[in-house]
Scaffold this motif. Structure first.
Motif, mmCIF file in Angstrom:
data_model
loop_
_atom_site.group_PDB
_atom_site.id
_atom_site.type_symbol
_atom_site.label_atom_id
_atom_site.label_comp_id
_atom_site.label_asym_id
_atom_site.label_seq_id
_atom_site.Cartn_x
_atom_site.Cartn_y
_atom_site.Cartn_z
ATOM 1 N N VAL A 101 0.842 -1.197 0.000
ATOM 2 C CA VAL A 101 0.000 0.000 0.000
ATOM 3 C C VAL A 101 0.881 1.252 0.000
ATOM 4 O O VAL A 101 1.771 1.392 0.847
ATOM 5 N N GLN A 102 0.623 2.144 -0.933
ATOM 6 C CA GLN A 102 1.330 3.428 -0.988
ATOM 7 C C GLN A 102 0.744 4.358 0.074
ATOM 8 O O GLN A 102 -0.477 4.523 0.161
ATOM 9 N N VAL A 103 1.591 4.974 0.908
ATOM 10 C CA VAL A 103 1.114 5.931 1.914
ATOM 11 C C VAL A 103 0.880 7.265 1.201
ATOM 12 O O VAL A 103 1.833 7.889 0.723
ATOM 13 N N PRO A 104 -0.377 7.736 1.115
ATOM 14 C CA PRO A 104 -0.679 8.906 0.278
ATOM 15 C C PRO A 104 -0.431 10.234 0.981
ATOM 16 O O PRO A 104 -1.362 10.977 1.283
ATOM 17 N N THR A 105 0.827 10.525 1.288
ATOM 18 C CA THR A 105 1.161 11.796 1.944
ATOM 19 C C THR A 105 2.121 12.588 1.082
ATOM 20 O O THR A 105 2.929 12.029 0.341
ATOM 21 N N GLU A 106 2.043 13.908 1.198
ATOM 22 C CA GLU A 106 2.990 14.771 0.501
ATOM 23 C C GLU A 106 4.261 14.896 1.333
ATOM 24 O O GLU A 106 4.261 14.678 2.538
ATOM 25 N N GLY A 107 5.359 15.275 0.695
ATOM 26 C CA GLY A 107 6.605 15.514 1.422
ATOM 27 C C GLY A 107 7.510 14.316 1.520
ATOM 28 O O GLY A 107 8.451 14.317 2.301
ATOM 29 N N GLY A 108 7.241 13.267 0.752
ATOM 30 C CA GLY A 108 8.152 12.118 0.740
ATOM 31 C C GLY A 108 8.237 11.406 2.067
ATOM 32 O O GLY A 108 9.316 11.180 2.607
ATOM 33 N N PHE A 109 7.092 11.026 2.641
ATOM 34 C CA PHE A 109 7.054 10.346 3.940
ATOM 35 C C PHE A 109 7.627 8.938 3.808
ATOM 36 O O PHE A 109 7.114 8.108 3.070
ATOM 37 N N GLN A 110 8.723 8.672 4.522
ATOM 38 C CA GLN A 110 9.391 7.367 4.482
ATOM 39 C C GLN A 110 9.104 6.625 5.789
ATOM 40 O O GLN A 110 9.450 7.102 6.872
ATOM 41 N N VAL A 111 8.485 5.454 5.690
ATOM 42 C CA VAL A 111 8.098 4.695 6.891
ATOM 43 C C VAL A 111 9.322 3.962 7.439
ATOM 44 O O VAL A 111 9.800 3.000 6.853
ATOM 45 N N GLN A 112 9.834 4.441 8.582
ATOM 46 C CA GLN A 112 11.021 3.844 9.206
ATOM 47 C C GLN A 112 10.652 2.746 10.199
ATOM 48 O O GLN A 112 11.382 1.774 10.364
#
Length: 449
Positions: free
Chosen positions: A407-418
Protein backbone atom coordinates in the motif's frame (compact mmCIF):
# COMPACT_ATOMS: atom_id res chain seq x y z
CA UNK A 1 -7.86 1.67 4.47
CA UNK A 2 -7.58 5.38 5.32
CA UNK A 3 -4.66 7.60 6.31
CA UNK A 4 -4.51 10.63 8.60
CA UNK A 5 -2.63 13.83 7.95
CA UNK A 6 1.06 13.96 8.91
CA UNK A 7 2.19 15.17 12.36
CA UNK A 8 5.61 16.10 13.71
CA UNK A 9 7.57 13.90 16.11
CA UNK A 10 11.17 13.58 17.36
CA UNK A 11 13.36 10.50 17.98
CA UNK A 12 10.49 8.14 17.01
CA UNK A 13 8.89 8.92 20.38
CA UNK A 14 5.22 8.17 19.76
CA UNK A 15 3.13 5.81 21.91
CA UNK A 16 -0.52 4.91 22.34
CA UNK A 17 -1.75 4.73 25.93
CA UNK A 18 -2.37 1.20 27.29
CA UNK A 19 -6.15 1.84 27.33
CA UNK A 20 -5.97 2.79 23.63
CA UNK A 21 -7.60 6.23 24.07
CA UNK A 22 -4.65 8.61 23.75
CA UNK A 23 -1.65 9.16 21.49
CA UNK A 24 1.43 10.80 23.02
CA UNK A 25 4.16 12.25 20.79
CA UNK A 26 7.35 14.15 21.57
CA UNK A 27 8.49 17.13 19.50
CA UNK A 28 11.92 18.26 20.78
CA UNK A 29 11.15 19.30 24.40
CA UNK A 30 7.34 19.28 24.06
CA UNK A 31 4.97 16.43 24.88
CA UNK A 32 1.72 16.42 22.89
CA UNK A 33 -1.23 14.24 23.93
CA UNK A 34 -3.98 13.65 21.35
CA UNK A 35 -7.28 11.81 21.28
CA UNK A 36 -6.73 8.68 19.16
CA UNK A 37 -10.16 8.93 17.53
CA UNK A 38 -10.20 12.62 16.54
CA UNK A 39 -6.43 13.40 16.75
CA UNK A 40 -7.37 16.64 18.54
CA UNK A 41 -4.73 17.95 20.99
CA UNK A 42 -5.89 17.35 24.57
CA UNK A 43 -2.78 18.38 26.51
CA UNK A 44 0.51 20.09 25.72
CA UNK A 45 3.38 19.83 28.22
CA UNK A 46 6.77 21.56 28.11
CA UNK A 47 9.82 19.73 29.47
CA UNK A 48 13.12 21.26 30.62
CA UNK A 49 15.17 19.77 27.75
CA UNK A 50 14.87 17.58 24.68
CA UNK A 51 13.09 14.33 25.54
CA UNK A 52 15.18 11.14 25.19
CA UNK A 53 12.56 8.60 26.32
CA UNK A 54 8.80 8.65 26.89
CA UNK A 55 6.55 6.03 28.47
CA UNK A 56 2.92 5.70 29.63
CA UNK A 57 2.03 4.36 33.07
CA UNK A 58 0.06 1.08 33.01
CA UNK A 59 -3.23 2.83 33.94
CA UNK A 60 -2.78 5.55 31.25
CA UNK A 61 -2.95 8.35 33.87
CA UNK A 62 0.70 9.46 33.87
CA UNK A 63 3.44 9.97 31.30
CA UNK A 64 7.14 9.72 32.06
CA UNK A 65 9.60 11.88 30.08
CA UNK A 66 13.33 11.22 30.59
CA UNK A 67 16.12 13.60 29.60
CA UNK A 68 19.21 11.43 29.89
CA UNK A 69 21.79 14.15 29.15
CA UNK A 70 20.50 16.25 32.04
CA UNK A 71 19.88 13.29 34.38
CA UNK A 72 16.25 14.40 34.70
CA UNK A 73 12.86 12.70 34.68
CA UNK A 74 9.58 14.62 34.52
CA UNK A 75 6.18 13.02 35.11
CA UNK A 76 2.92 14.54 33.86
CA UNK A 77 -0.64 13.77 34.89
CA UNK A 78 -3.43 13.52 32.34
CA UNK A 79 -6.22 14.01 34.91
CA UNK A 80 -4.53 16.93 36.69
CA UNK A 81 -2.49 18.92 34.13
CA UNK A 82 -1.22 21.32 36.83
CA UNK A 83 0.35 18.46 38.82
CA UNK A 84 3.85 17.47 37.84
CA UNK A 85 6.85 15.67 39.27
CA UNK A 86 10.57 16.19 38.66
CA UNK A 87 13.28 13.67 39.57
CA UNK A 88 16.88 14.88 39.37
CA UNK A 89 19.50 12.12 39.60
CA UNK A 90 22.30 14.69 39.90
CA UNK A 91 25.94 13.79 39.32
CA UNK A 92 25.37 10.01 39.32
CA UNK A 93 23.69 10.42 35.91
CA UNK A 94 20.91 8.57 34.14
CA UNK A 95 20.98 6.02 31.30
CA UNK A 96 17.56 4.37 31.63
CA UNK A 97 14.16 5.19 33.13
CA UNK A 98 10.99 3.09 33.20
CA UNK A 99 7.71 2.58 35.02
CA UNK A 100 7.03 -0.26 37.41
CA UNK A 101 3.89 -2.30 36.54
CA UNK A 102 1.75 -0.49 39.16
CA UNK A 103 2.33 2.88 37.46
CA UNK A 104 3.27 4.52 40.77
CA UNK A 105 7.01 3.77 40.94
CA UNK A 106 9.83 4.79 38.60
CA UNK A 107 13.05 2.80 38.16
CA UNK A 108 16.08 4.87 37.17
CA UNK A 109 19.41 3.27 36.21
CA UNK A 110 22.49 5.42 36.88
CA UNK A 111 25.48 5.89 34.59
CA UNK A 112 27.92 2.95 34.50
CA UNK A 113 25.05 0.85 35.95
CA UNK A 114 26.14 1.61 39.50
CA UNK A 115 22.62 1.23 40.89
CA UNK A 116 18.88 1.22 40.17
CA UNK A 117 16.88 3.80 42.13
CA UNK A 118 13.19 3.10 42.78
CA UNK A 119 11.17 6.30 43.32
CA UNK A 120 7.63 6.18 44.73
CA UNK A 121 5.22 8.82 43.42
CA UNK A 122 2.80 8.19 46.29
CA UNK A 123 5.06 8.27 49.37
CA UNK A 124 8.19 9.91 47.84
CA UNK A 125 10.14 6.99 49.31
CA UNK A 126 13.42 6.00 47.61
CA UNK A 127 14.95 2.52 47.41
CA UNK A 128 18.28 1.48 45.92
CA UNK A 129 19.23 -1.77 44.18
CA UNK A 130 22.98 -2.31 43.76
CA UNK A 131 25.05 -4.02 41.04
CA UNK A 132 22.64 -4.05 38.05
CA UNK A 133 24.32 -5.62 35.05
CA UNK A 134 25.00 -3.78 31.79
CA UNK A 135 23.47 -6.10 29.21
CA UNK A 136 21.01 -6.40 26.35
CA UNK A 137 17.96 -7.05 28.56
CA UNK A 138 18.82 -6.98 32.23
CA UNK A 139 15.39 -6.19 33.74
CA UNK A 140 12.02 -7.82 33.09
CA UNK A 141 8.65 -7.77 34.83
CA UNK A 142 6.28 -10.72 34.91
CA UNK A 143 3.15 -10.23 32.76
CA UNK A 144 0.85 -9.82 35.78
CA UNK A 145 3.20 -7.20 37.29
CA UNK A 146 3.88 -9.18 40.46
CA UNK A 147 7.63 -9.83 40.09
CA UNK A 148 10.73 -8.17 38.72
CA UNK A 149 13.82 -10.12 37.66
CA UNK A 150 17.09 -8.16 37.65
CA UNK A 151 20.44 -9.35 36.29
CA UNK A 152 23.39 -8.48 38.55
CA UNK A 153 27.18 -8.73 38.32
CA UNK A 154 29.18 -9.19 41.51
CA UNK A 155 32.73 -10.49 41.96
CA UNK A 156 32.95 -11.39 38.25
CA UNK A 157 29.89 -13.65 38.51
CA UNK A 158 26.32 -13.32 37.22
CA UNK A 159 23.36 -13.33 39.63
CA UNK A 160 19.62 -12.81 39.37
CA UNK A 161 17.48 -11.12 42.00
CA UNK A 162 13.71 -11.58 41.97
CA UNK A 163 11.79 -8.79 43.70
CA UNK A 164 8.13 -8.57 44.69
CA UNK A 165 6.83 -5.38 43.07
CA UNK A 166 4.29 -4.56 45.80
CA UNK A 167 6.88 -3.54 48.41
CA UNK A 168 10.18 -4.23 46.55
CA UNK A 169 11.37 -6.88 49.01
CA UNK A 170 13.83 -9.50 47.73
CA UNK A 171 12.14 -12.83 47.06
CA UNK A 172 15.08 -14.82 45.64
CA UNK A 173 18.74 -14.20 44.87
CA UNK A 174 20.73 -16.86 43.01
CA UNK A 175 23.86 -17.32 40.91
CA UNK A 176 23.38 -18.27 37.25
CA UNK A 177 25.43 -20.74 35.25
CA UNK A 178 26.44 -18.15 32.65
CA UNK A 179 29.84 -16.76 31.65
CA UNK A 180 28.43 -13.38 30.64
CA UNK A 181 24.65 -13.10 30.97
CA UNK A 182 23.14 -11.18 28.03
CA UNK A 183 19.41 -11.14 28.79
CA UNK A 184 16.42 -12.55 30.64
CA UNK A 185 12.69 -12.80 29.97
CA UNK A 186 9.69 -14.10 31.91
CA UNK A 187 7.32 -16.51 30.20
CA UNK A 188 3.89 -14.86 29.63
CA UNK A 189 2.34 -17.04 32.37
CA UNK A 190 5.04 -15.89 34.83
CA UNK A 191 6.14 -19.41 35.80
CA UNK A 192 9.53 -19.63 34.08
CA UNK A 193 12.43 -17.23 33.59
CA UNK A 194 14.53 -17.70 30.45
CA UNK A 195 18.16 -16.56 30.74
CA UNK A 196 20.71 -16.57 27.94
CA UNK A 197 24.47 -16.13 27.69
CA UNK A 198 26.39 -13.71 25.48
CA UNK A 199 26.89 -14.50 21.79
CA UNK A 200 30.28 -16.09 22.56
CA UNK A 201 28.61 -19.12 24.14
CA UNK A 202 25.37 -20.85 23.11
CA UNK A 203 23.54 -21.36 26.39
CA UNK A 204 19.89 -20.86 27.40
CA UNK A 205 18.91 -21.52 31.03
CA UNK A 206 15.37 -21.92 32.39
CA UNK A 207 14.68 -21.08 36.03
CA UNK A 208 11.58 -21.43 38.17
CA UNK A 209 10.26 -18.54 40.28
CA UNK A 210 12.10 -19.85 43.35
CA UNK A 211 15.45 -19.96 41.52
CA UNK A 212 15.63 -23.69 40.69
CA UNK A 213 17.36 -24.52 37.41
CA UNK A 214 14.73 -26.40 35.37
CA UNK A 215 16.78 -27.01 32.25
CA UNK A 216 19.83 -25.97 30.23
CA UNK A 217 19.90 -25.91 26.45
CA UNK A 218 22.96 -25.62 24.22
CA UNK A 219 22.78 -26.37 20.49
CA UNK A 220 26.51 -26.21 19.72
CA UNK A 221 29.91 -24.99 21.01
CA UNK A 222 32.90 -22.96 19.81
CA UNK A 223 30.94 -20.63 17.55
CA UNK A 224 28.81 -17.48 17.89
CA UNK A 225 25.62 -18.50 19.70
CA UNK A 226 22.30 -16.93 20.70
CA UNK A 227 21.17 -13.74 18.92
CA UNK A 228 17.48 -13.46 19.87
CA UNK A 229 15.00 -15.15 22.24
CA UNK A 230 11.22 -14.85 22.50
CA UNK A 231 8.31 -16.66 24.15
CA UNK A 232 5.08 -17.56 22.39
CA UNK A 233 2.03 -15.78 23.95
CA UNK A 234 0.73 -19.19 25.08
CA UNK A 235 4.04 -19.90 26.94
CA UNK A 236 4.17 -23.28 25.13
CA UNK A 237 7.18 -22.45 22.95
CA UNK A 238 10.49 -20.71 23.41
CA UNK A 239 12.04 -19.61 20.11
CA UNK A 240 15.83 -19.11 19.98
CA UNK A 241 17.43 -17.38 16.99
CA UNK A 242 21.16 -17.87 16.55
CA UNK A 243 24.16 -16.85 14.44
CA UNK A 244 24.04 -20.13 12.48
CA UNK A 245 20.90 -18.79 10.68
CA UNK A 246 18.52 -21.19 12.42
CA UNK A 247 15.62 -20.88 14.85
CA UNK A 248 15.22 -23.64 17.43
CA UNK A 249 11.88 -24.20 19.16
CA UNK A 250 11.84 -25.60 22.71
CA UNK A 251 8.67 -27.08 24.23
CA UNK A 252 7.43 -26.12 27.73
CA UNK A 253 7.12 -29.67 29.10
CA UNK A 254 10.57 -31.22 28.65
CA UNK A 255 12.40 -28.04 27.49
CA UNK A 256 13.87 -30.07 24.62
CA UNK A 257 14.08 -28.96 20.99
CA UNK A 258 11.00 -30.05 19.05
CA UNK A 259 12.02 -28.56 15.70
CA UNK A 260 14.37 -26.12 14.02
CA UNK A 261 13.66 -23.68 11.20
CA UNK A 262 16.41 -23.02 8.67
CA UNK A 263 16.76 -20.06 6.30
CA UNK A 264 18.22 -21.52 3.10
CA UNK A 265 19.32 -19.31 0.19
CA UNK A 266 17.37 -21.58 -2.18
CA UNK A 267 13.78 -22.46 -1.28
CA UNK A 268 12.39 -25.72 -2.66
CA UNK A 269 9.51 -26.09 -0.20
CA UNK A 270 6.49 -26.38 -2.51
CA UNK A 271 4.00 -26.06 0.39
CA UNK A 272 5.19 -22.50 1.17
CA UNK A 273 4.28 -19.38 -0.82
CA UNK A 274 7.05 -16.95 -1.79
CA UNK A 275 5.80 -13.40 -2.42
CA UNK A 276 8.25 -11.19 -4.31
CA UNK A 277 7.82 -7.42 -4.39
CA UNK A 278 7.99 -6.09 -7.95
CA UNK A 279 8.23 -2.41 -8.88
CA UNK A 280 6.04 -0.88 -11.57
CA UNK A 281 6.63 2.77 -12.46
CA UNK A 282 3.55 4.76 -13.35
CA UNK A 283 3.55 6.30 -16.81
CA UNK A 284 3.60 10.11 -16.77
CA UNK A 285 1.75 12.18 -19.36
CA UNK A 286 3.14 15.44 -20.76
CA UNK A 287 0.44 17.40 -18.92
CA UNK A 288 1.78 16.14 -15.59
CA UNK A 289 5.30 17.40 -16.29
CA UNK A 290 4.50 21.05 -15.65
CA UNK A 291 6.54 22.97 -13.05
CA UNK A 292 3.40 23.16 -10.93
CA UNK A 293 3.36 19.38 -10.49
CA UNK A 294 7.11 18.81 -10.22
CA UNK A 295 7.62 20.02 -6.65
CA UNK A 296 9.60 18.75 -3.69
CA UNK A 297 7.93 15.71 -2.18
CA UNK A 298 5.61 15.10 -5.10
CA UNK A 299 4.25 11.60 -5.50
CA UNK A 300 4.50 11.92 -9.29
CA UNK A 301 7.67 9.83 -9.58
CA UNK A 302 6.91 7.37 -6.73
CA UNK A 303 7.15 3.80 -7.90
CA UNK A 304 4.16 1.55 -7.30
CA UNK A 305 4.79 -2.02 -6.26
CA UNK A 306 2.90 -5.28 -6.07
CA UNK A 307 3.59 -8.86 -5.02
CA UNK A 308 4.08 -11.74 -7.40
CA UNK A 309 4.05 -15.41 -6.39
CA UNK A 310 7.35 -17.00 -7.42
CA UNK A 311 7.66 -20.46 -8.96
CA UNK A 312 10.07 -22.88 -7.24
CA UNK A 313 12.98 -23.06 -6.72
CA UNK A 314 13.37 -19.49 -5.39
CA UNK A 315 16.72 -17.83 -4.78
CA UNK A 316 16.80 -15.39 -1.82
CA UNK A 317 19.43 -12.59 -2.04
CA UNK A 318 22.24 -13.16 0.48
CA UNK A 319 24.74 -10.55 1.68
CA UNK A 320 28.08 -11.93 2.80
CA UNK A 321 29.08 -10.34 6.13
CA UNK A 322 32.48 -8.74 6.68
CA UNK A 323 34.43 -11.14 8.96
CA UNK A 324 36.72 -8.34 10.18
CA UNK A 325 33.89 -6.28 11.72
CA UNK A 326 32.24 -6.81 15.12
CA UNK A 327 28.58 -7.87 15.34
CA UNK A 328 28.45 -9.41 11.86
CA UNK A 329 25.20 -9.05 9.89
CA UNK A 330 24.39 -12.73 10.02
CA UNK A 331 21.95 -14.85 11.98
CA UNK A 332 18.36 -14.51 13.18
CA UNK A 333 18.04 -11.19 15.01
CA UNK A 334 14.26 -10.73 15.04
CA UNK A 335 11.55 -13.17 16.15
CA UNK A 336 7.85 -12.42 16.64
CA UNK A 337 4.89 -14.69 17.40
CA UNK A 338 1.37 -13.81 16.29
CA UNK A 339 -1.08 -13.07 19.14
CA UNK A 340 -2.71 -16.52 18.80
CA UNK A 341 0.73 -18.28 18.73
CA UNK A 342 -0.21 -19.74 15.33
CA UNK A 343 2.59 -18.09 13.35
CA UNK A 344 6.21 -17.08 13.93
CA UNK A 345 7.85 -14.36 11.82
CA UNK A 346 11.66 -14.28 11.55
CA UNK A 347 14.36 -12.20 9.91
CA UNK A 348 17.83 -13.51 9.07
CA UNK A 349 20.29 -10.58 8.98
CA UNK A 350 22.28 -11.69 5.94
CA UNK A 351 18.96 -11.98 4.03
CA UNK A 352 17.83 -8.53 5.15
CA UNK A 353 15.16 -8.11 2.47
CA UNK A 354 13.19 -11.24 3.44
CA UNK A 355 10.67 -12.01 6.21
CA UNK A 356 9.93 -15.67 6.87
CA UNK A 357 6.55 -16.77 8.29
CA UNK A 358 6.33 -20.21 9.95
CA UNK A 359 3.19 -22.19 10.78
CA UNK A 360 3.52 -23.37 14.40
CA UNK A 361 0.71 -25.94 14.11
CA UNK A 362 2.36 -27.84 11.27
CA UNK A 363 5.90 -26.73 12.22
CA UNK A 364 6.57 -25.74 8.61
CA UNK A 365 7.32 -22.74 6.40
CA UNK A 366 4.10 -20.90 5.51
CA UNK A 367 5.36 -17.93 3.46
CA UNK A 368 8.38 -15.80 2.57
CA UNK A 369 8.08 -12.09 1.75
CA UNK A 370 10.97 -10.97 -0.43
CA UNK A 371 11.16 -7.16 -0.47
CA UNK A 372 13.11 -4.87 -2.80
CA UNK A 373 14.74 -3.07 0.16
CA UNK A 374 15.95 -4.28 3.56
CA UNK A 375 13.15 -4.81 6.08
CA UNK A 376 13.31 -2.19 8.86
CA UNK A 377 10.51 -3.33 11.12
CA UNK A 378 7.68 -5.85 11.33
CA UNK A 379 4.93 -6.38 13.91
CA UNK A 380 1.89 -8.62 14.33
CA UNK A 381 -1.64 -7.28 14.72
CA UNK A 382 -2.46 -7.74 18.46
CA UNK A 383 -5.92 -9.18 17.64
CA UNK A 384 -5.58 -11.05 14.33
CA UNK A 385 -2.90 -13.18 12.62
CA UNK A 386 -1.86 -10.32 10.34
CA UNK A 387 1.68 -8.99 9.88
CA UNK A 388 2.64 -5.39 9.00
CA UNK A 389 6.13 -4.45 7.82
CA UNK A 390 8.06 -1.50 6.39
CA UNK A 391 11.32 -1.08 4.48
CA UNK A 392 12.13 2.63 4.84
CA UNK A 393 10.18 3.73 1.75
CA UNK A 394 6.72 5.29 1.31
CA UNK A 395 4.88 1.96 1.41
CA UNK A 396 3.19 -0.22 4.00
CA UNK A 397 3.13 -4.00 3.52
CA UNK A 398 0.62 -6.43 5.05
CA UNK A 399 0.55 -10.23 5.13
CA UNK A 400 -2.16 -12.62 6.27
CA UNK A 401 -2.91 -16.23 5.35
CA UNK A 402 -5.21 -14.85 2.63
CA UNK A 403 -2.34 -13.11 0.82
CA UNK A 404 -0.04 -10.12 0.65
CA UNK A 405 -0.56 -6.45 -0.22
CA UNK A 406 1.62 -3.38 -0.82
CA UNK A 407 0.00 0.00 0.00
CA UNK A 408 1.33 3.43 -0.99
CA UNK A 409 1.11 5.93 1.91
CA UNK A 410 -0.68 8.91 0.28
CA UNK A 411 1.16 11.80 1.94
CA UNK A 412 2.99 14.77 0.50
CA UNK A 413 6.60 15.51 1.42
CA UNK A 414 8.15 12.12 0.74
CA UNK A 415 7.05 10.35 3.94
CA UNK A 416 9.39 7.37 4.48
CA UNK A 417 8.10 4.70 6.89
CA UNK A 418 11.02 3.84 9.21
CA UNK A 419 9.05 1.90 11.83
CA UNK A 420 5.49 1.06 12.77
CA UNK A 421 3.34 -0.09 15.69
CA UNK A 422 -0.22 -1.39 15.99
CA UNK A 423 -2.95 0.18 18.09
CA UNK A 424 -3.96 -2.30 20.84
CA UNK A 425 -7.35 -2.82 19.12
CA UNK A 426 -5.71 -3.82 15.83
CA UNK A 427 -7.92 -1.25 14.05
CA UNK A 428 -5.10 1.16 13.19
CA UNK A 429 -1.35 1.44 12.68
CA UNK A 430 1.04 4.21 13.65
CA UNK A 431 3.59 4.81 10.90
CA UNK A 432 6.76 6.64 11.95
CA UNK A 433 9.06 8.51 9.60
CA UNK A 434 12.30 10.30 10.43
CA UNK A 435 10.56 13.29 12.03
CA UNK A 436 6.89 12.73 11.16
CA UNK A 437 4.10 10.30 11.91
CA UNK A 438 0.90 9.22 10.23
CA UNK A 439 -2.00 6.96 11.27
CA UNK A 440 -3.35 4.23 9.03
CA UNK A 441 -6.93 3.11 9.75
CA UNK A 442 -7.82 -0.45 8.78
CA UNK A 443 -11.23 -1.31 7.32
CA UNK A 444 -12.01 -3.90 9.99
CA UNK A 445 -15.79 -4.11 9.38
CA UNK A 446 -15.19 -5.19 5.81
CA UNK A 447 -12.57 -7.75 6.87
CA UNK A 448 -14.84 -9.30 9.50
CA UNK A 449 -17.57 -9.79 6.89
Amino acid sequence: MNFSEVFKQSNQLCKVSPDGKYLATCVQYRLVVRDVGTLQILQLYTCLDQISHMEWSSDSLFILCAMYKRGLVQVWSLEQPDWHCKIDEGSIGLVSSRWSPDGRHILNTSEFHLRVTVWSLCTKAVSYIKYPKTCQKGVDFSRDGSYMALAERRDCKDYISVFVCDDWHLLRHFETETQDLAGLEWSPNGCVLAVWDSCLEYKVLLYSLDGRLLSTYSAYEWSLGVKSVTWSPSSQFLAIGSYDEKVRILNHITWKKITQFEHPATINNTKAVVYKEVESRTTVGSDDLSLHNITIGTTLFNTQSRYEICPFPVQIPVVKPDPDRANPKIGVSTLAFSSDSRYLATKNDNMASAVWVWDMQNMSLEAVLEQISAVRCFQWDPRRPRLALCTGNSKLYLWSSAGCVSVQVPTEGGFQVQSLSWHCSGDSLILLGKDQLCLCYMDTDQEDK
